[in-house]
Design a protein around this motif. Sequence first.
Motif, mmCIF file in Angstrom:
data_model
loop_
_atom_site.group_PDB
_atom_site.id
_atom_site.type_symbol
_atom_site.label_atom_id
_atom_site.label_comp_id
_atom_site.label_asym_id
_atom_site.label_seq_id
_atom_site.Cartn_x
_atom_site.Cartn_y
_atom_site.Cartn_z
ATOM 1 N N UNK A 136 0.840 -1.205 0.000
ATOM 2 C CA UNK A 136 0.000 0.000 0.000
ATOM 3 C C UNK A 136 0.874 1.254 0.000
ATOM 4 N N UNK A 137 1.874 1.287 0.872
ATOM 5 C CA UNK A 137 2.741 2.465 0.943
ATOM 6 C C UNK A 137 3.534 2.623 -0.353
ATOM 7 N N UNK A 138 4.031 1.507 -0.901
ATOM 8 C CA UNK A 138 4.807 1.571 -2.138
ATOM 9 C C UNK A 138 3.952 2.075 -3.294
ATOM 10 N N UNK A 139 2.752 1.538 -3.446
ATOM 11 C CA UNK A 139 1.858 2.004 -4.510
ATOM 12 C C UNK A 139 1.544 3.484 -4.345
ATOM 13 N N UNK A 140 1.276 3.896 -3.113
ATOM 14 C CA UNK A 140 0.981 5.291 -2.840
ATOM 15 C C UNK A 140 2.150 6.188 -3.239
ATOM 16 N N UNK A 141 3.353 5.772 -2.903
ATOM 17 C CA UNK A 141 4.541 6.577 -3.206
ATOM 18 C C UNK A 141 4.830 6.587 -4.700
ATOM 19 N N UNK A 142 4.659 5.462 -5.356
ATOM 20 C CA UNK A 142 4.928 5.357 -6.791
ATOM 21 C C UNK A 142 3.964 6.194 -7.628
ATOM 22 N N UNK A 143 2.721 6.279 -7.185
ATOM 23 C CA UNK A 143 1.689 6.919 -7.996
ATOM 24 C C UNK A 143 1.465 8.380 -7.634
ATOM 25 N N UNK A 144 1.933 8.822 -6.488
ATOM 26 C CA UNK A 144 1.704 10.201 -6.070
ATOM 27 C C UNK A 144 2.849 11.097 -6.508
ATOM 28 N N UNK A 145 2.544 12.376 -6.656
ATOM 29 C CA UNK A 145 3.603 13.367 -6.858
ATOM 30 C C UNK A 145 3.956 14.035 -5.536
ATOM 31 N N UNK A 146 3.015 14.021 -4.581
ATOM 32 C CA UNK A 146 3.259 14.528 -3.233
ATOM 33 C C UNK A 146 2.819 13.449 -2.246
ATOM 34 N N UNK A 147 3.774 12.881 -1.543
ATOM 35 C CA UNK A 147 3.485 11.835 -0.563
ATOM 36 C C UNK A 147 3.613 12.418 0.840
ATOM 37 N N UNK A 148 2.504 12.433 1.569
ATOM 38 C CA UNK A 148 2.536 12.892 2.955
ATOM 39 C C UNK A 148 2.717 11.669 3.855
ATOM 40 N N UNK A 149 3.796 11.683 4.640
ATOM 41 C CA UNK A 149 4.082 10.591 5.583
ATOM 42 C C UNK A 149 3.587 11.050 6.941
ATOM 43 N N UNK A 150 2.451 10.540 7.343
ATOM 44 C CA UNK A 150 1.742 11.006 8.532
ATOM 45 C C UNK A 150 2.279 10.291 9.774
ATOM 46 N N UNK A 151 2.904 11.041 10.684
ATOM 47 C CA UNK A 151 3.523 10.467 11.884
ATOM 48 C C UNK A 151 2.924 11.088 13.136
ATOM 49 N N UNK A 152 3.135 10.424 14.248
ATOM 50 C CA UNK A 152 2.609 10.897 15.525
ATOM 51 C C UNK A 152 3.740 11.288 16.464
ATOM 52 N N UNK A 153 3.702 12.526 16.951
ATOM 53 C CA UNK A 153 4.541 13.031 18.046
ATOM 54 C C UNK A 153 5.983 13.353 17.648
ATOM 55 N N UNK A 154 6.616 12.524 16.801
ATOM 56 C CA UNK A 154 8.037 12.722 16.542
ATOM 57 C C UNK A 154 8.433 11.918 15.311
ATOM 58 N N UNK A 155 9.663 12.164 14.819
ATOM 59 C CA UNK A 155 10.249 11.308 13.778
ATOM 60 C C UNK A 155 11.203 10.367 14.484
ATOM 61 N N UNK A 156 10.804 9.114 14.618
ATOM 62 C CA UNK A 156 11.614 8.138 15.340
ATOM 63 C C UNK A 156 12.368 7.238 14.361
ATOM 64 N N UNK A 157 13.342 6.512 14.906
ATOM 65 C CA UNK A 157 14.179 5.677 14.055
ATOM 66 C C UNK A 157 13.371 4.596 13.346
ATOM 67 N N UNK A 158 12.389 4.014 14.036
ATOM 68 C CA UNK A 158 11.596 2.969 13.390
ATOM 69 C C UNK A 158 10.732 3.549 12.263
#
Length: 534
Positions: A136-158
């Motif tokens: 799902x994430x790969x298809x979304x990234x491949x087909x979009x021109x703007x990919x929003x990566x929705x995260x909670x609270x912080x950008x963590x290593x995982x």
Amino acid sequence: MEQYRGEAVTIVRAEDHTFELNEDVLHSVLMKNDIKDKKIVVVSVAGAFRKGKSFLLNFMLRYLESQGQSDWLGDEQEPLKGFSWRGGSERDTTGILIWNKVFPLTLPSGEEIAVLLMDTQGAFDSNSTVKECATVFALSTMLSSIQVYNLSSNIQEDDLQHLELFTEYGRLAMEGNDDKPFQKLMFLVRDWSFPYEAEFGKDGGQRILDRRLEISEKQHPQLQQLRKHIRSCFKEVECFLMPHPGFEVATSPAFDGRLADIRKEFIKHLQDFIQLLLSPENVIPKQIGGRDITAKDIINYFKVYVDIFKGGELPEPKSMLNATAEANNLSAAANSKDYYNAEMEKVCGGDRPYVNHQTLQRMHFEIRQSALAKFSETKKMGSEDLVHTFKEKLVKEIDEMYESFVRFNDGKQMAHAVRTPATLLFIIFICYINSTFLQMIGLEAFAVSINLFMVVAVVALALWGYSRFTGEAQHIGIFIDDLVNVVLNNFIFPSQKQIAQALLRGAENATSEKPPENLQSPGELHKNLHRRVK
């Protein structure tokens, strides 16, 4: 009558852990006459489930419906409608959805383009496998021109590790020649709680992003590679920090998206974020391979990409990219070694004759080259250094296999150097003895026939020796070996068996015969001689 607003429609269905493209729906949205030939902007939101992706998309929907007017947020008491969303802990969106109304947008240059909004199934819920999340994430990234990566609270290593895995999965499927196959990645950090470290908005987000993606010599090489990978996959990488929307939003089961229930600070930064993505100055039309894509073009990419993930050509992603990459490369190397072994068995396997060293070495180089080509053609994950390491190891292991084939081939030459020539020499000897005997008793015609067999055996021995010890004309050597086997199995071995059986019967008969009745024992013979002397 109220104008039709549109609705969210499913274009990629996720059923029984497989994905199906709803091509008819996609055609109905993108093949309209006023849309199909326009350049298209595809904005997608992806990330973990229950983090407000659909909620965010509905504000984008409001902005596009108002055509960017200053009061696009609407009435404070108006419930938020559009993409299906709700509070709670259970997932709401499955598969991939788009809004079935494409929005026109006029660029500063005066060109009119189309904007398509895409919603995705949340990752890491209890019903989805890692492969489904990656797909799902790969298809979304491949087909979009703007990919929003929705995260909670912080950008963590995982978060970065999952992003690396998912984007690598998409890059692998695309097999593009672009150095950077994807366009824009926007980290959206929701509920940012450290404004004293970095302020809300784009500038604070960029500082946090630079810290998280910073590469230093003290880092483990794996962490360095992860950050290089993210930078290398996207032409633009940005970050935006959002405040918490308020406890009414987070905890009330009756919350329906009214602005009146949302913190003003959140609304202010929400406006900035939507403008940053969707204003005519900031939108990015979809490009693949450096070429602008129209609405009708992207239908073909949907079909091709979904078919790739359905077809089983891609490796099964595991928890993290490095483990997947290692297993993927090991599998590719194993397949290449199996190919090399099978082809070399055809050249000098157990049922094949001896092959001279020059021919064997030439075949080794040809088959090794084909095996390495198979390794290179196999779709692989991981960095170029990792793939190169596995390729070097594969070459070394193939060369070791070749040395084993050489030893086996040399041993075969020694083994065959006894049986066939010994049999032929035995036949020549027998023919010579019988011919000489027949000539002595005057049967010249029979002697000539036997001499003919002897000549054939001599010629066969000469040809066999040439084939075996030079490695040339192998088919002749094989034919002579087979002929000798026929002679051994049908004439010599049966004859030896019959002679052995006859000798055994003779021995048994000799031991079973009784002595003659008039035969005297040694004691009786001694008494008779003593009596005669007297």
